[in-house]
Design an enzyme around this catalytic site. Structure first.
Site, PDB file in Angstrom:
ATOM      1  N   HIS A 343       0.804  -1.323  -0.036  1.00 49.10           N
ATOM      2  CA  HIS A 343      -0.218   0.040   0.063  1.00 49.10           C
ATOM      3  C   HIS A 343       0.689   1.186  -0.073  1.00 49.10           C
ATOM      4  O   HIS A 343       0.259   2.416   0.153  1.00 49.10           O
ATOM      5  CB  HIS A 343      -1.072  -0.032   1.141  1.00 49.10           C
ATOM      6  N   LYS A 521      -8.797  13.210   5.044  1.00 49.62           N
ATOM      7  CA  LYS A 521      -7.621  11.766   5.105  1.00 49.62           C
ATOM      8  C   LYS A 521      -6.849  12.161   6.223  1.00 49.62           C
ATOM      9  O   LYS A 521      -6.588  13.342   6.893  1.00 49.62           O
ATOM     10  CB  LYS A 521      -6.832  11.998   3.750  1.00 49.62           C
ATOM     11  N   LYS A 527       0.449  13.806   1.573  1.00 48.08           N
ATOM     12  CA  LYS A 527      -1.018  14.246   1.000  1.00 48.08           C
ATOM     13  C   LYS A 527      -0.902  15.666   1.024  1.00 48.08           C
ATOM     14  O   LYS A 527      -2.027  16.205   0.514  1.00 48.08           O
ATOM     15  CB  LYS A 527      -1.968  13.630   2.020  1.00 48.08           C
ATOM     16  N   THR A 629      -8.933   5.782  -1.679  1.00 51.37           N
ATOM     17  CA  THR A 629     -10.096   5.308  -1.997  1.00 51.37           C
ATOM     18  C   THR A 629     -11.042   6.629  -1.771  1.00 51.37           C
ATOM     19  O   THR A 629     -12.305   6.595  -2.290  1.00 51.37           O
ATOM     20  CB  THR A 629     -10.630   4.320  -1.104  1.00 51.37           C
ATOM     21  N   LYS A 633     -14.791   7.646  -3.604  1.00 50.32           N
ATOM     22  CA  LYS A 633     -15.870   8.149  -2.930  1.00 50.32           C
ATOM     23  C   LYS A 633     -16.618   9.456  -3.255  1.00 50.32           C
ATOM     24  O   LYS A 633     -17.866   9.696  -3.661  1.00 50.32           O
ATOM     25  CB  LYS A 633     -15.936   8.027  -1.458  1.00 50.32           C
TER      26      LYS A 633
END
Length: 792
Positions: A343, A521, A527, A629, A633
């Site tokens: 991952h 997140k 990020k 993910t 969404k």
């Protein structure tokens, strides 16, 4: 349903209707739904045993399952029945849904992916067990004090968990430490510590109750509950030492591992649940089989990241030390059973343990790892090592012990081959494959966004819930003015709902007509939440300088937690909240720009934020986000994405159309090239007056009055290092945001773009992902549905 609720109220909770609390009604409803789940669950298990069907065993440190009342009712097709029954009893279904604690069993995408996969496995009728830890507190509860993150213990188990069945008869000894002796050609591990792993089972029911699987979570129990002799001697701490060890193992998800004791606890946690799971699946195999050498025909074991990578050595240990197989045969058999999902490309996220610590906690396993490495080196001399520079490298261990290794997006898988495991890939060129992540449409559209899902069902029927590709039929509606109006009315409803919640919860008023720009997140430098807040400051500066420029009102919404030991991430949270304090109170711009950062982001909050989002922030440094993910969404629920070519963004853009995606930023290859240039960050910032001004304001204390030095380290890092290339992408990001403003101002065109996103997201169902795993890794298929219908 009504009778079942009343029966559970009376006989399960000992209450009559007139004296029952919201908790009582919610527990009674949960148990009534659980009864129905069991009617599908038990026949599914019976069918699996009767057909000796191959099972999937999904090992994950996290299962971020969220609230289950609404989810279970929907999958059982009982939502309206439950709602009507409760109304007759004077109760409100939605109130009971909101009363349920959000299970704190995960941190972010890793755990939510595991939950989506369990839903899809059941929906597809594939026999499976999910294995994890029943954390007493789980991940911490986040609060803000003076803008800083404060961690408090999560208390989701302060109330009884309605959905689980405790299995005291399913118990395994898990041992740590001690020493290993060798005689008569056999190894004998003499451990120093022992705890019991006890099972707690939650039924996982697929769509329309087709099939039921099990989420089995392990709790740790002491071997000796209480040492009376020590207590009577006055040594009260020793009297409870065994109980304290057991409770510590299952108390908290991801304990701070910046200390030696934290590292040891985390390693013990990972071995604890993995060892219990491996023992459990072997026991289950031997119920219907008598030759352990055929284990791979009945068991597909999937490792969700490196946390359960010890499964390889543990399975080998049991095959050799308990079942008498030779070491080489055991290694080969274990490999045929094991698959490994990678991952991350971040080196620090690929676990490694100091060899001395690993040997102290798991001495027999260190011996086995040496055997695994020797075997691999004998076959592929000079290949990457598991034991390297005094560390046990769990990524290499997982790779070498798996027959398949999968990335979770097309780009990520290519980078795994080219960078992370390039040498191992050259040796094993067919081992790495791709399985792009997906999300369950049951939770992430049908249940969390009834306004939109009802509109979709009215237009194309409800078959899309189990076959998300049917959303393609909505592409014909992008030119239908009436449908687009209804589509945006659903979005408006969700934005009003969120606005009301923000006002009630945070005391902050936000305009539902503004663009809702959302980044939710876990907080991490890659990020780039800090790039988002820097752009927000730059936008604020421009609004103040040109108040009559016709600005598009915007609400910036953040959500996420930082790991307790991750100083820079916590500094980013502090900066966001400090900036919010200044900007939200500015009378010149308060009607144009607001920042919202509700604490303690979790699944429940996501289910409210995602349907209300207009713009989805997927702005990670290219090459760092494995998949994502959350991006799926948001797009599924009609948000447009502003993002880099990173993770699954690449594939989302292909499916929804490049014209319906706000792309910016360097590619992964360009990022790698930029980092090679000495002083690249400083040179770039010097060419960006906009970014210079923002960093100067932060450095001078514009957002930290009274503490002008608060962010000197943060600013200095961007000038001098900037590994995640905020400076390289900043101006392009700012300009792309203004393109998004312009597009949002044309509401009809925006509606068509948003609908194109929803219509194009059918491929990103976790049902499709699981079908890929089943075909390419596990070699499993659905059980016989006809048998289920007869027995159910």
């Amino acid at each position: 349903m009504k009778d079942a609720i009343l029966a559970h109220l009376r006989y399960g909770l000992g209450k009559d209707a007139s004296h029952s609390s919201v908790y009582d009604w919610r527990m009674a409803l949960s148990h009534a739904l659980r009864d129905r789940a069991v009617d599908h669950w038990i026949p599914s298990t019976q069918t699996t045993y009767a057909r000796r069907a191959k099972r999937v065993y999904y090992l994950s440190m996290e299962f971020l399952i969220g609230r289950l009342v609404e989810d279970m009712a929907a999958n059982l097709g009982a939502t309206e029945e439950a709602r009507a029954a409760l109304a007759e009893l004077g109760q409100d279904f939605d109130t009971l849904v909101r009363d349920e604690p959000d299970a704190a069993l995960g941190n972010g995408g890793l755990g939510r992916l595991a939950a989506c996969f369990m839903d899809s496995l059941a929906t597809l009728g594939i026999p499976a067990m999910g294995y994890g830890i029943r954390y007493e507190h789980g991940l911490f509860e986040q609060d803000f004090v003076d803008g800083q993150q404060i961690e408090k213990p999560e208390t989701w188990l302060s109330q009884k968990h309605a959905w689980e069945f405790e299995r005291p008869e399913v118990q395994y000894s898990i041992t740590f430490g001690g020493h290993v002796e060798h005689h008569d050609g056999r190894a004998h591990w003499h451990p120093h510590e022992t705890v019991f792993a006890t099972a707690h089972d939650t039924p996982v029911i697929g769509w329309r109750g087709r099939w039921g699987n099990t989420l089995r979570l392990w709790s740790a129990q002491p071997v000796k509950v209480f040492d009376l002799a020590s207590f009577n001697r006055g040594d009260y701490l020793s009297a409870s030492r065994s109980e304290a060890l057991a409770r510590t193992i299952c108390r908290v998800l991801y304990p701070d591992d910046t200390t030696e004791t934290g590292k040891e606890l985390r390693l013990k946690q990972e071995y604890f649940f993995t060892a219990a799971s491996i023992q459990d699946l072997i026991r289950r195999f031997l119920v219907t089989h008598d030759d352990i050498r055929r284990l791979d025909e009945a068991a597909a074991i999937q490792l969700n990241d490196t946390h359960p990578a010890i499964a390889g050595p543990e399975l080998v240990r049991l095959l050799v030390d308990v079942h008498g197989l030779g070491m080489g045969e055991a290694i080969d058999l274990a490999r045929r059973c094991l698959g490994y999902t990678n991952h991350t490309l971040l080196p620090e996220a690929l676990e490694r343990w100091p060899e001395w610590l690993f040997g102290r906690v798991l001495p027999r396993h260190l011996e086995i790892i040496r055997e695994i490495e020797a075997s691999h080196q004998a076959e592929f001399a000079g290949s990457p090592r598991i034991l390297d520079h005094g560390n046990v490298q769990m990524g290499e261990l997982a790779f070498i012990m798996a027959h398949k290794v999968n990335g979770v997006s097309a780009l990520h898988t290519d980078l795994v081959k080219q960078t992370l495991f390039s040498d191992l890939h050259r040796i094993h060129p067919t081992r790495i494959i791709n399985q792009t992540n997906g999300i369950t449409p049951r939770r992430w559209l049908h249940t969390c966004n009834p306004a939109l899902s009802g509109l979709i069902t009215g237009a194309i029927g409800d078959g899309w819930v189990a076959d998300l590709e049917q959303l393609k039929a909505l592409k014909d509606k992008t030119g239908d003015a009436a449908f687009l109006s209804d589509f945006m009315a659903a979005k408006r409803y969700n934005k009003e709902r969120l606005s009301n919640w923000v006002r009630q919860t945070l005391g902050q008023s936000i305009d539902p007509d503004a663009m809702f720009d959302v980044q939710i997140k876990r907080i991490h430098e890659y990020k780039r939440q800090h790039m988002n807040i820097l752009e927000t400051i730059a936008l604020w500066n421009e609004m103040r300088a040109n108040p009559g420029a016709g600005w598009q009102p915007r609400v910036k919404i953040f959500g996420g937690k930082a790991a307790p030991g991750y100083h820079v991430a916590k500094e980013i949270i502090h900066l966001i909240n400090d900036v919010a304090t200044v900007i939200n109170s500015d009378p010149a711009t308060k009607d144009l720009l607001q920042i919202v950062y509700p604490p303690n982001y979790n699944v429940t909050m996501a289910e409210m934020l995602i349907p209300a989002a207009d713009l989805s922030e997927q702005i990670s440094t290219a090459g760092k986000e494995a998949s994502g993910t959350g991006n799926m969404k948001f797009a599924l629920n009609g948000a447009l994405t502003i993002g880099t070519l990173d993770g699954a963004n690449v594939e989302i853009r292909e499916h929804v159309g490049a014209e319906n995606f706000f792309l910016f930023g360097l590619t992964a290859q360009e990022i790698m090239e930029a980092r090679k240039r000495p002083g690249f960050a400083r040179a770039t910032i010097e060419q960006s007056p906009r970014m210079q001004r923002v960093l100067q304001q932060i450095a001078e204390g514009r957002f930290s009055p009274g503490d002008t030095s608060r962010y000197h380290g943060f600013v200095g890092n961007l000038w001098d290092h900037d590994y995640f290339c905020v400076s390289q992408d900043f101006d392009n990001y700012y300009d792309t945001q203004r393109r998004a403003d312009e597009a949002f101002g044309h509401r009809d065109a925006w509606a068509a773009m948003a609908l194109a996103n929803t219509a194009g997201m059918g491929w990103f169902s976790s049902d499709r992902t699981i079908q890929g795993y089943a075909r390419d890794i596990w070699d499993v298929g659905p059980a016989d549905a006809t048998t289920l219908e007869k027995t159910g």
